[in-house]
Design a protein around this motif. Structure first.
Motif, PDB file in Angstrom:
ATOM      1  N   SER A 119      40.380  39.932  37.620  1.00 30.61           N
ATOM      2  CA  SER A 119      41.040  40.056  38.732  1.00 30.61           C
ATOM      3  C   SER A 119      40.535  39.198  39.746  1.00 30.61           C
ATOM      4  N   VAL A 120      39.350  38.738  39.782  1.00 37.47           N
ATOM      5  CA  VAL A 120      38.784  38.226  41.161  1.00 37.47           C
ATOM      6  C   VAL A 120      39.138  36.630  41.056  1.00 37.47           C
ATOM      7  N   PRO A 121      39.703  36.175  42.211  1.00 41.13           N
ATOM      8  CA  PRO A 121      40.156  35.095  42.404  1.00 41.13           C
ATOM      9  C   PRO A 121      39.005  33.785  42.585  1.00 41.13           C
ATOM     10  N   SER A 122      39.412  32.548  42.030  1.00 41.23           N
ATOM     11  CA  SER A 122      38.267  31.645  41.819  1.00 41.23           C
ATOM     12  C   SER A 122      37.581  31.317  43.349  1.00 41.23           C
ATOM     13  N   GLN A 123      38.179  31.299  44.364  1.00 43.42           N
ATOM     14  CA  GLN A 123      37.365  31.305  45.562  1.00 43.42           C
ATOM     15  C   GLN A 123      36.563  32.300  45.949  1.00 43.42           C
ATOM     16  N   GLN A 124      36.860  33.464  45.661  1.00 44.59           N
ATOM     17  CA  GLN A 124      36.147  34.597  46.003  1.00 44.59           C
ATOM     18  C   GLN A 124      34.822  34.586  44.973  1.00 44.59           C
ATOM     19  N   ARG A 125      35.026  34.086  43.676  1.00 42.45           N
ATOM     20  CA  ARG A 125      33.903  34.036  42.509  1.00 42.45           C
ATOM     21  C   ARG A 125      32.811  32.955  43.457  1.00 42.45           C
ATOM     22  N   ARG A 126      33.263  32.071  43.824  1.00 44.29           N
ATOM     23  CA  ARG A 126      32.519  30.912  44.363  1.00 44.29           C
ATOM     24  C   ARG A 126      31.592  31.512  45.586  1.00 44.29           C
TER      25      ARG A 126
END
Length: 303
Positions: A119-126
């Protein structure tokens, strides 16, 4: 539900885990982000309101302390005793502890990595991965202990997962801690909203006071500052300071939410914990004199 409830808790496993394998379990393939559910969206909205409420009241400070938060070497040593030698929980989930124990910390290198739910968006992951890497490097400088972000040989697992990742979380927890009790697993799957993040630290059978693995869970729905606050508190607590104290100020080892990020006081605590004069397994009585000496040294005051 009141918005000023405790944000972070450290929950020990109900029974001691078996000695971990020398090689850390490998992460399952990392799923790609999916659309957020209504349930997860409601959790996101709740924590957005909570963060706004705390900031409106002057809490979640990021300045690390200042002239309004003075502390002496003796106060630092007293806080060290409460935070390092006492447990916030014992005897299973939800049981408050009040008795002194032994000093716990890592003897070997701490290799931290962060894993994300689908569920975690790519930008938040980075952003979160960068925050974990920066904080790991800072902790290594503070303690003088080998602490770093590493994607190989990981022994400190930071899981950023949300309401939509519960099945993935269950699978990963069973991979990382096969002996985890059903009660502890159920707690992680259904943490109340009053708890934003949590950490488990494990020791081996050879030395029950020397940590060899840790797992931190951080809710993916938290807004940026609360999520960063959880990164700071749970990784720092996973290094050994197992308790919170209402008398510790300025500190994140305090349930009052005044400070969001690691403070100057907390840096001193971690330096004291990893000072070679502090020994794994020593009692509060054994460590009292050394704590006072080290605290005075760190703050530049005569003995």
């Amino acid at each position: 539900m009141a918005l000023a409830l405790a944000a972070c808790e450290e929950i020990p496993p109900a029974s001691a885990p078996a000695r971990p394998d020398p090689v850390a379990p490998q992460a399952s393939p990392r799923p790609q982000p999916t659309e957020q559910s209504d349930a997860s969206l409601r959790v996101s909205q709740y924590y957005a309101r909570r963060q706004a409420d705390l900031e409106t009241r002057g809490l979640l400070r990021t300045d690390g302390g200042g002239p309004d938060t003075p502390y002496s070497p003796d106060k630092l040593a007293a806080n060290f005793e409460k935070i390092v030698f006492y447990d916030e929980y014992s005897g299973g989930i939800g049981t408050r502890a009040g008795q002194s124990g032994q000093l716990r910390r890592w003897d070997g290198p701490v290799r931290i990595d962060v894993e994300f739910g689908a569920s975690v968006p790519s930008q938040q992951r980075r952003e979160d991965a960068a925050d974990v890497a920066r904080f790991a490097a800072r902790l290594g400088r503070i303690t003088g202990h080998p602490i770093s972000r590493s994607q190989t040989g990981t022994n400190f697992h930071v899981l950023v997962m949300g309401e939509d990742d519960k099945d993935q979380l269950t699978t990963r927890l069973r991979e990382l801690a096969p002996t985890m009790s059903d009660d502890t697993l159920a707690f992680f799957r259904a943490m109340p909203l009053s708890i934003e993040c949590s950490v488990l630290a494990f020791s081996s059978g050879d030395n029950p006071h020397a940590y060899t693995r840790a797992i931190a869970l951080i809710r993916a729905e938290l807004p940026d500052l609360l999520r960063l606050s959880c990164i700071h508190e749970e990784i720092a607590q996973g290094l050994g300071p197992a308790n919170d104290s209402p008398e510790a100020r300025p500190s994140i080892f305090n349930d009052d939410d005044e400070f969001a990020l690691l403070t100057s006081h907390d840096e001193f605590l971690l330096r004291m914990l990893y000072d070679p004069r502090m020994k794994v397994g020593m009692s509060a009585i054994e460590g009292e004199a050394a704590a006072r000496i080290i605290a005075r040294e760190l703050m530049g005051q005569d003995l």
